[in-house]
Design a protein around this motif. Structure first.
Motif, PDB file in Angstrom:
ATOM      1  N   PRO A 258     -14.835   9.381  -8.065  1.00 63.71           N
ATOM      2  CA  PRO A 258     -14.942   7.937  -7.859  1.00 63.71           C
ATOM      3  C   PRO A 258     -16.385   7.485  -8.069  1.00 63.71           C
ATOM      4  O   PRO A 258     -17.308   8.314  -8.089  1.00 63.71           O
ATOM      5  CB  PRO A 258     -14.497   7.757  -6.408  1.00 63.71           C
ATOM      6  CG  PRO A 258     -13.658   8.947  -6.128  1.00 63.71           C
ATOM      7  CD  PRO A 258     -14.261  10.068  -6.913  1.00 63.71           C
TER       8      PRO A 258
ATOM      9  N   TRP B 182       2.135   6.809  -9.304  1.00 68.35           N
ATOM     10  CA  TRP B 182       1.554   7.602  -8.214  1.00 68.35           C
ATOM     11  C   TRP B 182       1.540   9.082  -8.590  1.00 68.35           C
ATOM     12  O   TRP B 182       2.549   9.684  -8.885  1.00 68.35           O
ATOM     13  CB  TRP B 182       2.385   7.390  -6.950  1.00 68.35           C
ATOM     14  CG  TRP B 182       1.781   7.982  -5.695  1.00 68.35           C
ATOM     15  CD1 TRP B 182       0.536   8.500  -5.534  1.00 68.35           C
ATOM     16  CD2 TRP B 182       2.425   8.094  -4.425  1.00 68.35           C
ATOM     17  NE1 TRP B 182       0.344   8.937  -4.241  1.00 68.35           N
ATOM     18  CE2 TRP B 182       1.500   8.693  -3.537  1.00 68.35           C
ATOM     19  CE3 TRP B 182       3.689   7.735  -3.942  1.00 68.35           C
ATOM     20  CZ2 TRP B 182       1.808   8.956  -2.201  1.00 68.35           C
ATOM     21  CZ3 TRP B 182       3.987   7.991  -2.615  1.00 68.35           C
ATOM     22  CH2 TRP B 182       3.058   8.589  -1.756  1.00 68.35           C
TER      23      TRP B 182
ATOM     24  N   ASP C 162      -4.987  11.919  -7.832  1.00 68.56           N
ATOM     25  CA  ASP C 162      -5.265  11.120  -6.642  1.00 68.56           C
ATOM     26  C   ASP C 162      -5.938   9.792  -6.933  1.00 68.56           C
ATOM     27  O   ASP C 162      -6.109   8.982  -6.020  1.00 68.56           O
ATOM     28  CB  ASP C 162      -6.103  11.929  -5.656  1.00 68.56           C
ATOM     29  CG  ASP C 162      -5.253  12.890  -4.845  1.00 68.56           C
ATOM     30  OD1 ASP C 162      -4.270  12.440  -4.237  1.00 68.56           O
ATOM     31  OD2 ASP C 162      -5.551  14.101  -4.837  1.00 68.56           O
ATOM     32  N   ALA C 163      -6.342   9.544  -8.166  1.00 62.69           N
ATOM     33  CA  ALA C 163      -6.847   8.224  -8.534  1.00 62.69           C
ATOM     34  C   ALA C 163      -5.750   7.377  -9.159  1.00 62.69           C
ATOM     35  O   ALA C 163      -5.969   6.203  -9.451  1.00 62.69           O
ATOM     36  CB  ALA C 163      -8.024   8.351  -9.505  1.00 62.69           C
ATOM     37  N   ASN C 164      -4.560   7.970  -9.348  1.00 65.63           N
ATOM     38  CA  ASN C 164      -3.437   7.270  -9.978  1.00 65.63           C
ATOM     39  C   ASN C 164      -3.882   6.626 -11.293  1.00 65.63           C
ATOM     40  O   ASN C 164      -3.657   5.439 -11.535  1.00 65.63           O
ATOM     41  CB  ASN C 164      -2.847   6.228  -9.026  1.00 65.63           C
ATOM     42  CG  ASN C 164      -2.453   6.829  -7.699  1.00 65.63           C
ATOM     43  OD1 ASN C 164      -1.931   7.942  -7.643  1.00 65.63           O
ATOM     44  ND2 ASN C 164      -2.725   6.125  -6.617  1.00 65.63           N
TER      45      ASN C 164
ATOM     46  N   ARG D  71       0.835  -1.201   0.000  1.00 66.43           N
ATOM     47  CA  ARG D  71       0.000   0.000   0.000  1.00 66.43           C
ATOM     48  C   ARG D  71       0.872   1.254   0.000  1.00 66.43           C
ATOM     49  O   ARG D  71       1.945   1.281   0.602  1.00 66.43           O
ATOM     50  CB  ARG D  71      -0.917   0.042   1.223  1.00 66.43           C
ATOM     51  CG  ARG D  71      -2.034  -0.973   1.248  1.00 66.43           C
ATOM     52  CD  ARG D  71      -2.979  -0.656   2.400  1.00 66.43           C
ATOM     53  NE  ARG D  71      -3.958  -1.698   2.605  1.00 66.43           N
ATOM     54  CZ  ARG D  71      -5.126  -1.780   1.963  1.00 66.43           C
ATOM     55  NH1 ARG D  71      -5.438  -0.848   1.070  1.00 66.43           N
ATOM     56  NH2 ARG D  71      -5.969  -2.756   2.209  1.00 66.43           N
TER      57      ARG D  71
ATOM     58  N   SER E 109     -10.412  12.685  -7.051  1.00 70.09           N
ATOM     59  CA  SER E 109      -9.722  12.193  -8.249  1.00 70.09           C
ATOM     60  C   SER E 109      -8.609  13.153  -8.657  1.00 70.09           C
ATOM     61  O   SER E 109      -7.563  12.743  -9.126  1.00 70.09           O
ATOM     62  CB  SER E 109     -10.705  12.007  -9.402  1.00 70.09           C
ATOM     63  OG  SER E 109     -11.584  10.941  -9.146  1.00 70.09           O
TER      64      SER E 109
ATOM     65  N   ASN F  31      -7.689   1.336  -5.938  1.00 69.63           N
ATOM     66  CA  ASN F  31      -8.139   2.428  -5.078  1.00 69.63           C
ATOM     67  C   ASN F  31      -9.102   1.987  -3.989  1.00 69.63           C
ATOM     68  O   ASN F  31      -9.560   2.811  -3.193  1.00 69.63           O
ATOM     69  CB  ASN F  31      -8.791   3.523  -5.924  1.00 69.63           C
ATOM     70  CG  ASN F  31      -7.774   4.372  -6.649  1.00 69.63           C
ATOM     71  OD1 ASN F  31      -6.942   5.030  -6.041  1.00 69.63           O
ATOM     72  ND2 ASN F  31      -7.823   4.354  -7.979  1.00 69.63           N
TER      73      ASN F  31
ATOM     74  N   VAL G 132      -3.984   3.361  -0.807  1.00 71.58           N
ATOM     75  CA  VAL G 132      -4.293   2.731  -2.090  1.00 71.58           C
ATOM     76  C   VAL G 132      -3.073   1.961  -2.571  1.00 71.58           C
ATOM     77  O   VAL G 132      -1.996   2.005  -1.975  1.00 71.58           O
ATOM     78  CB  VAL G 132      -4.733   3.784  -3.124  1.00 71.58           C
ATOM     79  CG1 VAL G 132      -5.891   4.593  -2.581  1.00 71.58           C
ATOM     80  CG2 VAL G 132      -3.581   4.702  -3.521  1.00 71.58           C
TER      81      VAL G 132
ATOM     82  N   GLN H 184     -12.736  10.899  -1.243  1.00 70.52           N
ATOM     83  CA  GLN H 184     -12.713   9.462  -1.513  1.00 70.52           C
ATOM     84  C   GLN H 184     -11.845   8.716  -0.512  1.00 70.52           C
ATOM     85  O   GLN H 184     -12.027   7.523  -0.276  1.00 70.52           O
ATOM     86  CB  GLN H 184     -12.194   9.204  -2.928  1.00 70.52           C
ATOM     87  CG  GLN H 184     -10.718   9.493  -3.121  1.00 70.52           C
ATOM     88  CD  GLN H 184     -10.171   8.871  -4.394  1.00 70.52           C
ATOM     89  OE1 GLN H 184     -10.891   8.270  -5.166  1.00 70.52           O
ATOM     90  NE2 GLN H 184      -8.882   9.022  -4.621  1.00 70.52           N
ATOM     91  N   PHE H 185     -10.880   9.397   0.115  1.00 75.64           N
ATOM     92  CA  PHE H 185      -9.935   8.706   0.979  1.00 75.64           C
ATOM     93  C   PHE H 185     -10.553   8.296   2.306  1.00 75.64           C
ATOM     94  O   PHE H 185     -10.248   7.215   2.820  1.00 75.64           O
ATOM     95  CB  PHE H 185      -8.689   9.567   1.190  1.00 75.64           C
ATOM     96  CG  PHE H 185      -7.862   9.722  -0.053  1.00 75.64           C
ATOM     97  CD1 PHE H 185      -7.009   8.708  -0.462  1.00 75.64           C
ATOM     98  CD2 PHE H 185      -7.968  10.853  -0.835  1.00 75.64           C
ATOM     99  CE1 PHE H 185      -6.262   8.834  -1.617  1.00 75.64           C
ATOM    100  CE2 PHE H 185      -7.224  10.995  -1.998  1.00 75.64           C
ATOM    101  CZ  PHE H 185      -6.372   9.985  -2.388  1.00 75.64           C
TER     102      PHE H 185
ATOM    103  N   TRP I  20     -12.120   0.935  -4.408  1.00 77.22           N
ATOM    104  CA  TRP I  20     -13.501   1.300  -4.724  1.00 77.22           C
ATOM    105  C   TRP I  20     -14.414   0.081  -4.803  1.00 77.22           C
ATOM    106  O   TRP I  20     -15.633   0.228  -4.761  1.00 77.22           O
ATOM    107  CB  TRP I  20     -13.563   2.060  -6.050  1.00 77.22           C
ATOM    108  CG  TRP I  20     -12.809   3.352  -6.037  1.00 77.22           C
ATOM    109  CD1 TRP I  20     -12.398   4.058  -4.940  1.00 77.22           C
ATOM    110  CD2 TRP I  20     -12.371   4.102  -7.182  1.00 77.22           C
ATOM    111  NE1 TRP I  20     -11.737   5.203  -5.313  1.00 77.22           N
ATOM    112  CE2 TRP I  20     -11.699   5.258  -6.675  1.00 77.22           C
ATOM    113  CE3 TRP I  20     -12.473   3.920  -8.552  1.00 77.22           C
ATOM    114  CZ2 TRP I  20     -11.142   6.214  -7.531  1.00 77.22           C
ATOM    115  CZ3 TRP I  20     -11.916   4.874  -9.399  1.00 77.22           C
ATOM    116  CH2 TRP I  20     -11.268   6.005  -8.894  1.00 77.22           C
TER     117      TRP I  20
END
Length: 832
Positions: A286, A347, A314-316, A43, A294, A425, A48, A743-744, A427
């Motif tokens: 997301p 990343w 941030d969604a890589n 991780r 994102s 991520n 993520v 989203q985190f 999700w």
């Protein structure tokens, strides 16, 4: 002309073929996330995982811009890292770095002249634009264009950022990020011939075929627009409303549409330049949860203009949109503006190129972080030493380049890649109903400063610590040790952040905007940007109006409390001096620098100021807590800042680092002591975190840090499961019935499995450290001389590596840094 659909299918199949040659584990290489443990392995500190669609090639630090060379066989990147700024040239076919030219500073702007013979690069706080000759696939520094002569004072830099060249190659347009202006430069004379006002924090610049110039305003909601006369002078033609936080701009091939990234709103818009309004909107949040996280921050178009690629920091990932004719400005487009999928990357992707048969993605943070047992700080032997600053949290963030070849495709390719992004991520993890919590009605959230797990708790032998890396053992921090042993030792807790600038945002907003991510390395490398990350610039300059370019769209934890209607009290977080005393030296009070925060902040509780002991902070909190106890009413949520474990290094006359940490330790112990003897103890939980872990070594990962969860229902023992800052926020939100911020925390891993079913209501008795709180640093030492040159009034306004060397010398005088006695399992596999 090939169709957008055909080009996209070829692109995506190429990605599949590239990825089939490299497994996710081998892609990660020797910079992969080094966290170990059952669910921690692999991780990132943000929680993520990475699963890039093609091999990652290591490049320099934090590439924020990328252009294709005139010949088409090279890519040129602008590096904006903590220890590395300049330009870098890589081979387009292999990703191999061919050339690196270091500059004193750089920021965002990179462009070739129309004839392909000159490369321009913005020089950040040097107030220059550097010019390079481009010949035979290589750059040679020629000269620089001076935007503002240096006077030797500490005046505000203009900070050149995004740049664009006029179609005829005569003029250079330079956005000046810190002075809200656009400079027009004659390339022939290398002189500024005009300046015009923009909105707040101008970012990118594009030039339309008719000479119209468009500038995105990072700190506002508009594009600034200008017309050009025959002499090249600009005249303002007003603004175009696009939405909050506009950053990256991309002009289509016909010059009738400009695409605008709105990073903190998870959307991109298309602007019709003739009608001067938004005519298309592309949403990329997301799949569920809040519409923030994102972070779309870079843009590219397919060769036929019908498909838009969006880097999601941030969604890589890279989001893919098929454009409708109205949005693309092309009648040949066949899409409907909806996202058709995502492609996984390294990343924090920050720059994109989609050209002919390749998709090229530069990622600012590359492969991830790792253990740093040999730093920050001196090491015992040369074989363990790294180049200066190599092991600090920011220095570990090495960029990467992902190059994907195009080939034949089928319909399932994009679906497969989208599924990989979703899994990486988290999700796809079921978001189960909140249950299993004890009857907690009050949460106290304590935020401290900058320590790793090994620095403080590495001597707890029952958990995974390295005693040789322990700066502040039990005699210095007896309350931290006793609280961990009674309420649980979390030896797999990681902070999301690298440093305090992003740390206080991760800790209170569960998110950091692209403004933070793209400027924090420049700030921490002393390249001319102020620390404006906790509310507004007023933290440093009270005369400056609140222009919080850094604020996330969904706000902060206290905004959730406001929306829920629960009671809230703030002690020291996001505060500024309310006013100064007659001598203009000490603040007479403090106020929160956000509207709701201001009305719920204790006006006597200091923010970050290491000249004020944490004992005073504890006294203020205890006095108000006594009033709550008398009335039998206590706020549902409190935030308490205890910053003095940051220390003041070896500054002569200041407390030693040991004394500072002992002060911090006792303050925490006194607060818990009083709480456990109150009527509120039976239904209160205290969460104690560090905002970041930058100031020290750790043998597991540079982001591993102490966590304390203190309540009557906390179980003793070692908690060996991954958790991070945003997991703590998710837990607080569930306990108090609050919504998520990003989203985190929405997709976080709440701490539901750490509680006992029965309450232990025994009071806790605070422990006086055997370390003196009054011990002072002597004058005349090397550390004192070094400390006198750094600014300790503001969080982390100092070189990380230098500061930690100072602390080590003060804590362990005469002793070389011992290095690590054991390493993380993943590190051993990689041969570190």
């Amino acid at each position: 002309m090939r169709s957008s659909a055909l080009l996209s299918r070829r692109l995506l199949t190429g990605l599949v073929l590239a990825a089939s040659c490299t497994s996710p584990s081998s892609v990660s290489g020797d910079h992969a996330a080094s966290v170990t443990g059952d669910d921690a392995k692999g991780r990132l500190p943000t929680g993520v995982r990475l699963d890039p669609a093609a091999p990652l090639h290591d490049v320099g630090q934090m590439p924020l811009a990328m252009v294709l060379s005139p010949e088409g066989d090279r890519v040129v990147m602008l590096l904006n890292g903590w220890r590395e700024e300049g330009i870098q040239v890589a081979d387009r076919a292999t990703g191999r770095v061919l050339q690196t030219i270091t500059l004193p500073a750089a920021f965002l702007g990179l462009a070739f002249s129309p004839d392909g013979r000159t490369l321009f690069a913005s020089g950040g706080n040097t107030d220059k634009v550097y010019t390079f000759d481009w010949t035979n696939g290589a750059a040679r520094l020629r000269d620089s264009i001076i935007l503002q002569a240096k006077t030797g004072t500490r005046g505000i830099s203009r900070y050149p950022a995004g740049i664009a060249v006029s179609r005829d190659g005569r003029l250079l347009y330079v956005s000046e990020n810190l002075t809200d202006s656009l400079a027009v430069v004659s390339i022939k004379s290398a002189q500024v011939i005009q300046r015009v006002a923009t909105g707040r924090y101008p970012y990118a610049v594009v030039v339309a075929p008719d000479g119209g110039v468009f500038v995105s305003n990072w700190g506002g909601e508009h594009l600034s627009t200008y017309a050009t006369d025959t002499a090249g002078s600009l005249t303002s033609t007003g603004q175009i409303l696009v939405g909050r936080h506009p950053s990256a701009l991309l002009l289509n091939s016909r010059g009738n549409r400009v695409f605008v990234a709105l990073a903190s709103m998870d959307r991109v818009v298309s602007v019709d330049l003739a009608r001067r309004r938004v005519i298309g909107e592309f949403l990329d949040p997301p799949p569920t949860g809040p519409g923030e996280g994102s972070t779309p921050n870079a843009l590219a178009l397919s060769s036929d203009g019908g498909r838009l690629f969006v880097a999601e920091g941030d969604a890589n990932a890279v989001a893919v949109f098929d454009l409708a004719p109205s949005s693309s400005g092309l009648a040949s487009s066949t899409g409907d503006d909806r996202m058709v999928g995502r492609i996984p990357t390294g990343w924090y992707p920050t720059a994109l190129l989609a050209h002919d048969d390749q998709l090229i993605v530069a990622s600012g943070k590359g492969r991830g972080t790792r253990a740093n047992p040999d730093g920050p700080g001196p090491v015992a032997s040369r074989d363990k030493q790294q180049p200066p600053g190599k092991n600090t949290t920011l220095s570990q963030l090495q960029g990467s380049l992902m190059i994907a070849s195009l080939a034949r495709a089928d319909e399932g390719v994009l679906t497969g890649y989208s599924a990989r992004v979703a899994r990486a991520n988290g999700w796809t993890e079921p978001r189960t109903a909140t249950r299993g919590y004890p009857p907690i009605e009050h949460v106290i959230y304590v935020i401290k400063e900058n320590r790793t797990y090994d620095q403080v708790l590495g001597d707890l032998t029952q958990a995974d610590g390295d005693t040789s890396l322990t700066f502040f053992p039990r005699p210095v921090s007896p309350n931290h040790h006793a609280l961990a042993e009674r309420f649980g030792i979390f030896d797999r807790f990681f902070v999301n952040a690298e440093v305090s600038a992003d740390g206080h945002n991760w800790s209170t907003a569960a998110y950091t905007t692209d403004y933070v991510q793209k400027t924090v390395q420049l700030n921490y490398s002393a390249r001319g940007r102020g620390y404006d990350y906790e509310g507004s610039e007023a933290r440093q300059r009270p005369s400056v109006r609140d222009d919080d370019v850094n604020a996330p769209a969904r706000g902060y934890l206290w905004n959730l409390a406001q929306q829920k209607g629960i009671t809230f009290r703030n002690y020291g977080e996001f505060v500024v001096p309310d006013r100064l005393d007659p001598d203009d030296v000490l603040p007479a009070g403090y106020r929160g620098d956000k509207p709701f925060l201001a009305s719920h902040t204790n006006p006597t509780f200091p923010g970050f100021d290491t000249a004020i002991p944490d004992q005073k902070r504890a006294d203020i909190w205890l006095a108000e807590f006594a009033e709550f106890s008398k009335r039998g009413v206590m706020p549902a949520l409190e935030i308490v800042r205890l910053p003095n474990d940051h220390t003041a290094g070896a500054a002569a006359g200041s407390p030693t680092p040991r004394a500072y940490v002992a002060d911090n330790d006792l303050a925490l112990g006194r607060i818990i002591d009083a709480l456990t003897r109150s009527p509120f103890w039976k239904n209160t939980a205290v969460f104690v975190v560090e905002d970041d872990a930058q100031n020290g070594p750790d043998h597991v990962d540079s982001h591993r840090s102490p966590l304390f969860v203190i309540s009557p229902y906390s179980r003793a023992g070692v908690v060996h499961r991954f958790a991070n800052t945003t997991d703590v926020l998710r837990t607080i939100e569930e306990l108090l019935g609050l919504d998520a911020l990003s989203q985190f925390d929405y997709f976080g891993r709440p701490l539901r499995d750490i509680w006992s079913s029965t309450a232990d209501l025994r009071p806790y008795t605070s422990i006086m450290p055997s370390q003196s709180l009054m011990e002072k640093n002597p004058a005349g030492t090397a550390g004192a001389r070094q400390s006198s040159q750094i600014d300790l009034r503001i969080e982390d306004a100092v070189d990380d590596d230098l500061f930690n060397r100072i602390i080590w010398g003060a804590v362990r005088p005469g002793r070389p840094y011992p290095g690590s006695r054991r390493g993380a399992a993943l590190e051993a596999v990689r041969g570190h």
